[in-house]
Design an enzyme around this catalytic site. Structure first.
Site, PDB file in Angstrom:
ATOM      1  N   GLY A 242     125.412  59.869   6.522  1.00  0.00           N
ATOM      2  CA  GLY A 242     125.337  59.255   5.203  1.00  0.00           C
ATOM      3  C   GLY A 242     125.801  57.807   5.252  1.00  0.00           C
ATOM      4  N   SER A 243     126.793  57.556   6.082  1.00  0.00           N
ATOM      5  CA  SER A 243     127.290  56.178   6.233  1.00  0.00           C
ATOM      6  C   SER A 243     126.200  55.294   6.820  1.00  0.00           C
ATOM      7  CB  SER A 243     128.527  56.162   7.131  1.00  0.00           C
ATOM      8  OG  SER A 243     129.540  56.948   6.555  1.00  0.00           O
TER       9      SER A 243
ATOM     10  N   ASP B 179     127.202  62.588  -2.225  1.00  0.00           N
ATOM     11  CA  ASP B 179     127.913  63.746  -2.775  1.00  0.00           C
ATOM     12  C   ASP B 179     127.163  64.353  -3.956  1.00  0.00           C
ATOM     13  OD1 ASP B 179     129.841  63.083  -0.951  1.00  0.00           O
ATOM     14  OD2 ASP B 179     131.167  62.105  -2.389  1.00  0.00           O
TER      15      ASP B 179
ATOM     16  N   SER C   3     124.019  62.379   2.462  1.00  0.00           N
ATOM     17  CA  SER C   3     124.722  62.757   3.695  1.00  0.00           C
ATOM     18  C   SER C   3     124.517  64.238   3.970  1.00  0.00           C
ATOM     19  CB  SER C   3     126.217  62.483   3.547  1.00  0.00           C
ATOM     20  OG  SER C   3     126.924  63.043   4.643  1.00  0.00           O
TER      21      SER C   3
ATOM     22  N   HIS D 136     129.021  68.468   2.966  1.00  0.00           N
ATOM     23  CA  HIS D 136     128.137  68.092   1.863  1.00  0.00           C
ATOM     24  C   HIS D 136     127.268  69.248   1.357  1.00  0.00           C
ATOM     25  CE1 HIS D 136     129.718  64.287   3.123  1.00  0.00           C
ATOM     26  NE2 HIS D 136     129.277  63.766   2.005  1.00  0.00           N
TER      27      HIS D 136
ATOM     28  N   ASN E 210     120.159  51.595  16.188  1.00  0.00           N
ATOM     29  CA  ASN E 210     119.466  52.857  16.480  1.00  0.00           C
ATOM     30  C   ASN E 210     120.250  53.959  15.800  1.00  0.00           C
ATOM     31  OD1 ASN E 210     118.236  55.144  17.330  1.00  0.00           O
ATOM     32  ND2 ASN E 210     118.659  54.872  19.506  1.00  0.00           N
TER      33      ASN E 210
END
Lengths: 437, 223
Positions: free
Chosen positions: A85-86, A193, A214, A219, A287
């Site tokens: 998710g980041s 979330d 995410s 999650h 990547n």
């Protein structure tokens, strides 16, 4: 045995293995109640093994199917799988800096409106791209950006709004989108979330230009590590693919060559004519791809996702019903107006005059095997890594500090059943009885 | 990537056929986009085999229309093997020929032979958006038999269309190649000009338009 027969045998054994290894993994009184946990059955394990037998390793048939199916679930045209998710947040915001967007692009020094009470990687891409975060206070008990303060944050440098739907509770999309339209701002909805949450009956993520999710185990659904960028905009999608895939101009999938048919017949930048398109870079990229094994797990989870969403909502409502009797000391969460949240957790704020502190309650809960978590960074501007970050703060972030000092959350994940909710209630009752004594 | 099945085949000329494919994974149609098509049935976990790129003539939900000219080994295989029910695999949609944000601007399409393919979809798109007045067409064919979907084109482009039949005399249409004068009559320098035809057609017109200072030129180079 033929290849297919061996494969069938492996699948059969995998199912047996699942039942041996995980089949009895049920909650028993005295077990810890996590705030979140993976919920899976034999299908996740079967898909995982099946994809490993392909030995394709990078994104393949499961990723191809997942991106298509998940985009449909989220009511979006495009889904781009990434490794977290980041990473999704990093790709989404970086996408808005592309020179392909011309004058619309975000440039170094431009401002992005966000909140300080959240997860750091909603904010980090702003800083990593040389942009300036502008922090707006949050509302309690929705834990989302204060609608009335959004416009106050706009300056002549403001170009985007990037905020999360906190713990699954959609932020005031009417207010955010009104400001975005008025000042021609990009909007990135961090839905990490909030998968399955809706606002005015529409899926979150469909209001802004880009959305992120995410698939980390905590999650709404998981593929271990994983995330996705979603958009309805074809151009933003193509740019996002480039940022994910090393920044390259070529959009051939792994294992493919010359999809455009012009691999050796184009002019790019100052390169010699016909320079191999596979090695032409139009962005400073990364990547951040997934493996097909992650997507394979995701495909099995996706089938369960509608149930997961409903179970989270159901658990939230049940828990709220049980804890309402403590509202003299605790602020219980409220859904944003017009929103139907698929809750990630159950946030609780200890009132200033409760007679006890947040940590006293969370230590009690933890000692009684109920896992607790803070709303992530609390006030991120006070975190060590952010002390020297160039930012702008609107007002005094009073509620953000309350979140930092007094708020925590407990779980409502689909593995929690009525027995666990009853136990959670009993622990809160014990805590408050102890306070009386 | 999606599996697709050949739904129907329509012969326009002995060397030009129209194929309707039904795709498994339906995506939003972008007029002017193209697909990568392989005769093989492959998954995304296999090396992408020999394939060719084709413009999409139109796309109605899961049904995708292509106009294919037999011009080499691979298209010959398509002519031989593509019968109703035949499975294949496509990757789609690709291409940046048409930018939706320019929809309200003026557009001129220059088509040579089967190069009309992307303009069928594009023209339809403008018509659906009540903007067909914004588009014009110059279409060059060798013979009238090569003319594809004339009624459909007439419906979309009306009087903003000129057909140039280069190898036979016809009533009403010029018997010569498209000239820069034809272009200038329909397009000023703010007009978006699109070229799609044979390699020679594309090269000739991109050179000519460049010479006459047309800057908003886009080219579709697929089969």
């Amino acid at each position: 045995m033929s290849e297919n027969e061996i494969r069938d045998q492996i699948v059969k054994l995998t199912k047996e293995y699942y039942h041996e290894k995980f089949g009895q993994d049920k909650y028993k009184p005295g077990d810890r109640i996590p705030f979140a946990r993976r919920v899976f059955d034999e299908n996740e394990l079967v898909n995982l093994v099946d994809s490993s037998l392909d030995f394709w390793l990078t994104a393949g048939r499961y990723a191809n199917d997942f991106e298509y199916e998940f985009a449909q679930f989220m009511s979006q045209e495009h889904c781009l799988l990434v490794n977290s998710g980041s990473s999704a947040n990093l790709v989404a915001l970086s996408t808005l800096t592309s020179s392909k967007l011309g004058e619309r692009r975000l440039k170094k020094g431009d401002e992005v409106i966000t909140v300080a009470a959240g997860f750091p990687t909603t904010i980090n891409p702003i800083i990593q791209n040389g942009l300036v975060p502008v922090f707006v206070d949050v509302d309690i008990p929705t834990y989302n950006i204060k609608s009335e303060d959004i416009e106050k944050a706009v300056s002549n440098k403001t170009r985007a709004i990037m905020i999360a739907h906190t713990l699954g509770n959609p932020f005031d999309l009417d207010a955010v989108m009104a400001v975005a339209e008025k000042y021609n701002l990009f909007v990135v909805e961090d839905c990490c979330d909030a998968v399955g949450s809706t606002y005015r009956g529409k899926m979150v993520g469909t209001f802004g230009h880009l959305a992120t999710v995410s698939f980390y185990p905590a999650h709404h659904m998981t593929m271990g590590e994983g995330g996705a960028v979603l958009t309805n905009d074809d151009e933003l999608y193509r740019i996002a693919v480039s940022f994910r895939d090393w920044g390259r101009d070529c959009y051939c999938a792994p294992g493919s060559d010359n999809t455009c048919g012009r691999r050796f017949t184009m002019q790019h930048g100052n390169l010699p004519y016909g320079y191999d398109h596979k090695y032409v870079y139009s962005h400073i990229g990364y990547n951040l791809k997934v493996t097909d094994m992650q997507a394979a797990v995701g495909m099995a989870q996706l089938e369960k996702l509608p149930y997961f969403v409903e179970k989270r909502k159901d658990n939230f409502n049940k828990l709220k019903g049980k804890l309402e009797k403590f509202n003299h000391a605790l602020i219980l969460p409220e859904a944003t107006e017009n929103a139907n949240p698929s809750w990630f957790g159950f946030p609780i704020t200890v009132k200033e005059d409760a007679g006890f502190g947040r940590n006293e309650l969370t230590v009690f809960l933890e000692n009684n095997k109920i896992m607790t978590r803070l709303i992530f960074a609390g006030n991120v501007t006070k975190q060590p890594a952010y002390l020297d970050v160039d930012c702008r703060i609107i007002g005094d972030l009073r509620n953000t500090d309350i979140v930092m000092n007094n708020t925590f959350f407990v779980g409502v994940y689909p593995g929690i059943d009525d027995e666990q909710i009853a136990y959670m209630e009993s622990v809160f009752v014990s805590f408050f009885e102890g306070k009386k004594g | 990537m999606s599996a697709a099945v050949v739904e129907s085949v329509n012969e326009i000329m002995p060397n030009i056929r129209e194929y309707i494919l039904r795709v498994d994974k339906v995506k939003r149609y972008n007029p002017g986009s193209f697909v990568q098509l392989t005769l093989d049935q492959v998954s995304a976990s296999e090396i992408w085999p020999d394939s060719r790129t084709f413009s999409i003539a139109s796309w109605d939900n899961e049904k995708m229309r292509f106009i294919i000219k037999k011009s080499g080994e691979y298209t010959s295989r398509i002519f031989d093997e593509f019968k109703p029910g035949r499975l294949c695999t496509i990757k789609y949609p690709f291409g940046e020929m048409f930018d939706r944000t320019t929809i309200k601007e003026r557009h001129l399409f220059l088509a040579g032979g089967v190069g009309i393919t992307p303009f069928l979809g594009l023209g339809k798109f403008f018509a659906m958006n009540d903007l067909k007045e914004n588009v014009s067409l110059l279409y060059s064919v060798k013979t009238m038999r090569e003319l594809i979907h004339f009624d459909e084109l007439k419906e979309i482009f009306g009087g903003r269309m000129s057909i140039h039949v280069t190898r036979e005399m016809t009533h009403g249409w010029p018997n010569r190649r498209i000239s820069i004068n034809d272009v200038q009559k329909l397009a000023d320098h703010d007009t978006n000009v699109y070229i799609c035809g044979s390699k020679e057609f594309n090269l000739d017109f991109s050179y000519l338009l460049n010479q006459y200072k047309y800057t908003k030129v886009r080219m579709d180079e697929w089969e």
